[in-house]
Write a protein that holds these residues in place. Structure first.
Motif, mmCIF file in Angstrom:
data_model
loop_
_atom_site.group_PDB
_atom_site.id
_atom_site.type_symbol
_atom_site.label_atom_id
_atom_site.label_comp_id
_atom_site.label_asym_id
_atom_site.label_seq_id
_atom_site.Cartn_x
_atom_site.Cartn_y
_atom_site.Cartn_z
ATOM 1 N N ALA A 355 0.725 -1.068 0.025
ATOM 2 C CA ALA A 355 0.006 -0.154 0.017
ATOM 3 C C ALA A 355 0.900 1.208 0.055
ATOM 4 O O ALA A 355 0.452 1.890 -0.839
ATOM 5 N N ILE A 356 2.186 1.633 0.889
ATOM 6 C CA ILE A 356 2.762 2.108 0.815
ATOM 7 C C ILE A 356 3.430 2.611 -0.423
ATOM 8 O O ILE A 356 3.628 3.701 -1.144
ATOM 9 N N GLU A 357 4.299 1.493 -0.609
ATOM 10 C CA GLU A 357 4.685 1.816 -2.440
ATOM 11 C C GLU A 357 3.496 2.388 -3.807
ATOM 12 O O GLU A 357 3.940 3.135 -3.841
ATOM 13 N N ALA A 358 1.934 1.697 -3.529
ATOM 14 C CA ALA A 358 1.320 2.359 -4.318
ATOM 15 C C ALA A 358 0.783 4.320 -4.448
ATOM 16 O O ALA A 358 1.014 4.577 -4.751
ATOM 17 N N TYR A 359 0.933 3.774 -3.006
ATOM 18 C CA TYR A 359 0.693 5.257 -2.783
ATOM 19 C C TYR A 359 2.020 6.175 -3.123
ATOM 20 O O TYR A 359 1.650 7.861 -3.433
ATOM 21 N N SER A 360 2.357 5.753 -2.752
ATOM 22 C CA SER A 360 3.864 6.406 -3.441
ATOM 23 C C SER A 360 4.240 7.385 -4.656
ATOM 24 O O SER A 360 4.185 8.139 -5.137
ATOM 25 N N TRP A 361 3.861 6.058 -5.921
ATOM 26 C CA TRP A 361 3.783 6.140 -7.044
ATOM 27 C C TRP A 361 2.996 7.325 -7.146
ATOM 28 O O TRP A 361 2.781 7.967 -7.996
ATOM 29 N N CYS A 362 2.072 6.959 -6.783
ATOM 30 C CA CYS A 362 0.518 7.861 -7.117
ATOM 31 C C CYS A 362 0.962 9.822 -6.464
ATOM 32 O O CYS A 362 0.674 10.493 -7.129
ATOM 33 N N LEU A 363 2.130 10.009 -5.504
ATOM 34 C CA LEU A 363 2.394 10.657 -5.355
ATOM 35 C C LEU A 363 3.528 11.915 -6.223
ATOM 36 O O LEU A 363 3.688 12.301 -6.613
ATOM 37 N N GLU A 364 3.819 10.869 -6.604
ATOM 38 C CA GLU A 364 5.328 10.833 -7.709
ATOM 39 C C GLU A 364 4.620 11.435 -8.802
ATOM 40 O O GLU A 364 4.816 12.544 -9.478
ATOM 41 N N LEU A 365 3.077 10.782 -8.888
ATOM 42 C CA LEU A 365 2.780 11.382 -10.469
ATOM 43 C C LEU A 365 2.060 12.753 -10.422
ATOM 44 O O LEU A 365 1.598 13.252 -10.802
ATOM 45 N N ASN A 366 1.310 12.525 -9.037
ATOM 46 C CA ASN A 366 0.531 13.568 -8.912
ATOM 47 C C ASN A 366 0.631 14.096 -7.518
ATOM 48 O O ASN A 366 0.121 13.614 -6.076
ATOM 49 N N PRO A 367 1.612 14.884 -6.383
ATOM 50 C CA PRO A 367 2.140 15.158 -4.764
ATOM 51 C C PRO A 367 1.041 15.940 -4.480
ATOM 52 O O PRO A 367 1.358 16.127 -3.362
ATOM 53 N N ASN A 368 0.390 17.113 -5.474
ATOM 54 C CA ASN A 368 -1.061 17.030 -4.111
ATOM 55 C C ASN A 368 -2.694 16.498 -4.456
ATOM 56 O O ASN A 368 -3.518 17.236 -4.362
ATOM 57 N N PHE A 369 -1.516 15.373 -4.709
ATOM 58 C CA PHE A 369 -3.051 14.225 -5.400
ATOM 59 C C PHE A 369 -3.974 14.045 -3.261
ATOM 60 O O PHE A 369 -3.885 13.719 -2.437
ATOM 61 N N LYS A 370 -5.128 14.202 -3.147
ATOM 62 C CA LYS A 370 -5.422 14.853 -1.792
ATOM 63 C C LYS A 370 -6.018 13.060 -1.297
ATOM 64 O O LYS A 370 -6.872 12.481 -1.955
ATOM 65 N N GLY A 371 -5.568 13.293 0.121
ATOM 66 C CA GLY A 371 -6.186 11.728 0.521
ATOM 67 C C GLY A 371 -5.502 10.954 0.433
ATOM 68 O O GLY A 371 -5.403 9.977 1.701
ATOM 69 N N VAL A 372 -3.861 10.893 -0.495
ATOM 70 C CA VAL A 372 -2.878 9.874 -0.408
ATOM 71 C C VAL A 372 -2.326 9.829 0.936
ATOM 72 O O VAL A 372 -1.573 8.782 1.357
ATOM 73 N N HIS A 373 -1.429 10.896 1.019
ATOM 74 C CA HIS A 373 -0.975 11.603 2.772
ATOM 75 C C HIS A 373 -0.784 11.226 3.721
ATOM 76 O O HIS A 373 -0.519 10.358 4.594
ATOM 77 N N ARG A 374 -2.393 11.461 3.723
ATOM 78 C CA ARG A 374 -3.702 10.384 4.475
ATOM 79 C C ARG A 374 -3.435 8.921 4.978
ATOM 80 O O ARG A 374 -3.262 8.397 5.942
ATOM 81 N N ASN A 375 -3.760 8.372 3.464
ATOM 82 C CA ASN A 375 -3.654 6.946 3.871
ATOM 83 C C ASN A 375 -2.020 6.717 4.318
ATOM 84 O O ASN A 375 -1.955 5.887 4.447
ATOM 85 N N ARG A 376 -2.011 6.918 3.331
ATOM 86 C CA ARG A 376 0.128 6.253 3.479
ATOM 87 C C ARG A 376 0.667 6.751 5.032
ATOM 88 O O ARG A 376 0.841 5.696 5.846
ATOM 89 N N GLY A 377 0.161 8.024 5.396
ATOM 90 C CA GLY A 377 0.561 8.044 7.265
ATOM 91 C C GLY A 377 0.469 6.607 8.158
ATOM 92 O O GLY A 377 0.719 6.572 9.199
#
Length: 475
Positions: A355-377
């Protein structure tokens, strides 16, 4: 569970088809109207209703009969209308329902499978020319690379000779007519009988293993050609055949009758997946396939909400999202959906790293994607990586200050890190708290006070000498 089992069964069928590449006869393919819905063709009942309305066939009944006509009565009106029409008039009335738009992605995948040698003979009850257009779109030339044989249009001897002649390898036999040949065998009495020689030829073809796609088996002439003796049948349809249906009867008499229903039973779903397993190196339709797998993953994710075994749907959702990403789907949401699927999994804690890897790739493509930092946290919290978790929750709040969940998780992360500090140092002061979390005096005071009120800390001392310790057992 039929959805999930069918997804596994497509992989099995692909292996069986691939094994036949070494000199065995390919599966016979039978296509019905369901093959063309995604290309813009109307359903049979939609055609009936539109013709009745467009040509005012119900007007007199509306004035004479207060109650609506039964479906069977409407069909009789429709058939009587066609009976009185020439083939040209039928063409005019039916064209817009049958012509459709462009061949769907499923048709393009099927065409590439045909080109690669996975099918030689295709029987179809459809009037449209989507298959022919799909074959031409990938570079197959008519009549050099494929023949189109129209029952009732070309003379019988030509049809029979062409089916038995080795060239071209690919033959498409249109059993009930063709849009541009303006042959439409549509009425019941027109599709009840083949000529004896045509029927014998079809019966012979149906002795081999066959795949039936988009066909509900309501055509009496074709059904009559299936006999007890024959090869295996793969029946691809969104709905499981009922016991009293023609497909249900065929299942009873054939030794091997496999059904692919649910999601995998739709024409596009079936051929796109089959294409991926057999021809995944193809680049022609990579972008379209990527979008398909992304949408399929979303659908499977939603289906997990109503399933008693959500892990099966989530497993396939994750697989489809990963295929979409591998095929070049570049939107960050595909990785967000992978992370969400892991979060939703009943054994979610087993998949922290994925899950962390998936969310990290998401943020690579869009650092401002809302909800992703919370979920990875939250995932970092599971791994007791509190510094990383705190950073993610703070970033989430910078993007979305109103995210109360992120704020609650931030407080929890600070609390756990603070507890580690107290276990090591024995106490913590306001200054220690500020330094530990890089926050202001007012925030440190507020958060420490909340922990005291919750009986998680005990305040000791006064003024500058104030410090905080863990409560003794029993306090």
């Amino acid at each position: 569970m039929d959805d999930i089992q069918s997804l596994y069964d497509i992989k099995q069928l692909a292996e069986l088809m691939d094994d036949r590449k070494n000199g065995e006869t390919p599966y016979l393919l039978i296509l019905g109207a369901g093959a063309s819905f995604s290309s813009g063709c109307s359903s049979g009942w939609k055609i009936v209703e539109d013709v009745l309305d467009k040509y005012h066939l119900l007007d007199s009944y509306r004035t004479q009969e207060p109650e609506e006509l039964s479906d069977s009565a409407k069909l009789e009106l429709f058939w009587d209308f066609l009976k009185a029409r020439s083939q040209t008039a039928r063409y005019t009335a039916l064209r817009r329902h049958i012509e459709g738009e462009e061949p769907s992605i499923g048709y393009i995948c099927l065409a590439e499978l045909i080109q690669a040698g996975y099918f030689n003979i295709i029987l179809t009850t459809n009037f449209d020319i989507f298959l022919e257009r799909a074959l031409q779109s990938i570079g197959m030339i008519y009549p050099r690379d494929f023949a189109v044989l129209v029952n009732g249009y070309q003379i019988e001897e030509h049809v029979l000779k062409s089916l038995n002649f080795p060239k071209p390898r690919v033959k498409v036999l249109k059993l009930h007519g063709d849009l541009y040949a303006r042959i439409f065998q549509f009425r019941p009495n027109e599709i009840f009988e083949f000529t004896d020689k045509i029927q014998q030829t079809i019966e012979k073809l149906l002795e081999d293993d066959a795949i039936i796609v988009g066909h509900s088996m309501q055509d009496t002439d074709l059904n009559r050609c299936f006999h007890i003796e024959g090869g295996e049948i793969w029946y691809v349809n969104p709905n499981e055949p009922t016991a009293d249906s023609a497909a249900g009867n065929l299942r009873e008499i054939r030794e091997t009758f496999m059904t692919l229903n649910g999601i995998a039973g739709y024409f596009d779903q079936f051929f796109i997946r089959l294409h991926y397993y057999l021809l995944r190196e193809s680049q022609r339709i990579r972008e379209q396939r990527a979008h398909f797998y992304y949408q399929s993953g979303r659908e499977l994710y939603e289906l997990s909400n109503s399933s008693s075994n959500p892990e099966d749907y989530l497993h396939w959702a994750i697989q489809d999202f990963r295929v979409a990403a591998d095929l070049g789907f570049t939107e960050a949401d595909v990785y967000y959906q992978i992370g969400q699927s892991y979060d939703k999994h009943p054994n979610s804690r087993e998949y922290n790293e994925q899950a962390i890897e998936a969310y990290s790739w998401c943020l690579e493509l869009n650092p401002n994607f809302k909800g992703v930092h919370r979920n990875r946290g939250r995932r970092y919290m599971e791994q007791e990586l509190y510094d990383e978790a705190i950073k993610d929750f703070q970033l989430e709040l910078s993007l979305n200050p109103g995210d109360s969940d992120a704020r609650d998780w931030l407080l929890q992360a600070r609390e756990r890190k603070m507890l580690e500090y107290i276990y090591e140092q024995g106490r913590i002061t306001n200054r220690d708290y500020r330094k530990l979390f890089e926050v202001s005096r007012s925030i440190a005071t507020k958060e420490l006070s909340l922990l005291v009120e919750a009986n998680k800390l005990v305040r000791k001392g006064t003024g500058r000498g104030t410090y905080y310790i863990l409560p003794e057992e029993g306090e």
